[in-house]
Design an enzyme around this catalytic site. Sequence first.
Site, short mmCIF file in Angstrom:
data_model
loop_
_atom_site.label_atom_id
_atom_site.label_comp_id
_atom_site.label_asym_id
_atom_site.label_seq_id
_atom_site.Cartn_x
_atom_site.Cartn_y
_atom_site.Cartn_z
N GLY A 16 0.77 -1.24 0.00
CA GLY A 16 0.00 0.00 0.00
C GLY A 16 0.79 1.29 0.00
N GLU A 58 3.97 4.16 6.23
CA GLU A 58 2.78 3.32 6.10
C GLU A 58 1.69 4.10 5.37
OE1 GLU A 58 1.45 0.66 5.73
OE2 GLU A 58 0.81 -0.31 7.58
N ASP A 59 0.89 3.39 4.58
CA ASP A 59 -0.20 4.06 3.86
C ASP A 59 -1.29 4.53 4.82
OD1 ASP A 59 -0.98 1.46 4.45
OD2 ASP A 59 -1.73 0.99 2.46
N ASP A 70 -5.22 1.99 10.46
CA ASP A 70 -6.66 1.76 10.61
C ASP A 70 -6.93 1.35 12.07
OD1 ASP A 70 -9.33 1.31 9.92
OD2 ASP A 70 -8.96 -0.67 9.11
N LYS A 92 -7.33 6.59 10.60
CA LYS A 92 -8.76 6.59 10.94
C LYS A 92 -8.88 6.50 12.46
CE LYS A 92 -10.23 3.92 6.88
NZ LYS A 92 -10.67 2.56 6.47
N VAL A 133 -11.32 3.48 2.01
CA VAL A 133 -10.80 4.33 0.94
C VAL A 133 -9.90 3.53 -0.02
CG1 VAL A 133 -10.92 6.57 2.12
CG2 VAL A 133 -8.93 5.10 2.49
N ARG A 155 -5.22 0.77 -6.95
CA ARG A 155 -3.96 1.35 -6.47
C ARG A 155 -3.43 2.43 -7.41
NH1 ARG A 155 -2.14 -2.01 -2.27
NH2 ARG A 155 -2.46 -4.22 -2.56
P1 IMP Z 1 -4.48 -1.87 10.62
O1 IMP Z 1 -3.62 -3.00 11.07
O2 IMP Z 1 -5.95 -2.14 10.94
O3 IMP Z 1 -4.04 -0.54 11.16
O4 IMP Z 1 -4.46 -1.77 9.03
C1 IMP Z 1 -3.47 -2.40 8.30
C2 IMP Z 1 -3.64 -2.32 6.80
O5 IMP Z 1 -4.99 -2.51 6.37
C3 IMP Z 1 -3.23 -1.00 6.19
O6 IMP Z 1 -1.83 -0.86 6.10
C4 IMP Z 1 -3.88 -1.11 4.83
O7 IMP Z 1 -3.05 -1.85 3.95
C5 IMP Z 1 -5.16 -1.87 5.12
N1 IMP Z 1 -6.29 -0.92 5.19
C6 IMP Z 1 -6.90 -0.42 6.29
N2 IMP Z 1 -7.90 0.44 5.99
C7 IMP Z 1 -7.94 0.49 4.62
C8 IMP Z 1 -8.76 1.23 3.68
O8 IMP Z 1 -9.68 2.01 4.00
N3 IMP Z 1 -8.48 1.01 2.36
C9 IMP Z 1 -7.50 0.16 1.93
N4 IMP Z 1 -6.71 -0.53 2.77
C10 IMP Z 1 -6.92 -0.37 4.11
MG MG Z 2 -0.52 -1.31 4.41
#
Ligand code: IMP
Ligand code: MG
Length: 180
Positions: free
Chosen positions: A46, A100-101, A104, A132, A154, A166
């Site tokens: 990402g 990091e992209d 979440d 978020k 998103v 992407r």
């Molecule tokens: P986390 O571990 O929940 O913080 O999220 C990890 C990964 O989930 C991020 O690095 C993204 O690759 C993916 N991700 C989370 N939210 C989104 C979104 O809204 N769109 C696309 N990828 C997401």
């Molecule tokens: Mg990611």
Amino acid sequence: MVQIHDKSFIPYLSEAQIKEKIKVMAAGISKDYADKKPLFIAILNGAFMFASDLFKELTIDAEISFIKLASYSGTKSTGNVLTAIGLDTDINGRHVIIIEDIVDTGKTLSSFLPQLEHQSPASIKLAALLNKPEATTHPVKIDYLCFSIPNKFVVGYGLDYDGLGRNLKEIYQLDDHVLV
Ligand code: IMP
Ligand code: MG
């Protein structure tokens, strides 16, 4: 409006808005890390586009490396274990900045960052394009952030929906307006 697989997405952040925030972030990092030769570690897939645009805007000496995070089932006591694939640079004594992209829930980074800390870097900071806050279940400190966004899915600018989207230059938000 764009259609990806079965879902519709509406424009949310323009290319110009993204570029502008990245310039500000790069200026801040360039100032904070002057003479520190930081090592950027971008998390694939990402973050590839964000990492590229951020890195281009830096005005200091810096290195960049890319990793993928894979999770597998550990033992009963360890639960799911995250491993970094492709980290070929010794981070001992280095000033590390993770790219990091999106943060979440924070689950991924809250499990990965402590692993890096075990390798004795001089410092670790986190630069994220998106966060978020409403989705947080595992709090992580974000040192550099471009946008805080609502808890809606998103795509675009490196982020995908089931593999697609992407390549979009802008960021689009899931259109949850249900037509009846
Ligand atoms: P986390 O571990 O929940 O913080 O999220 C990890 C990964 O989930 C991020 O690095 C993204 O690759 C993916 N991700 C989370 N939210 C989104 C979104 O809204 N769109 C696309 N990828 C997401
Ligand atoms: Mg990611």
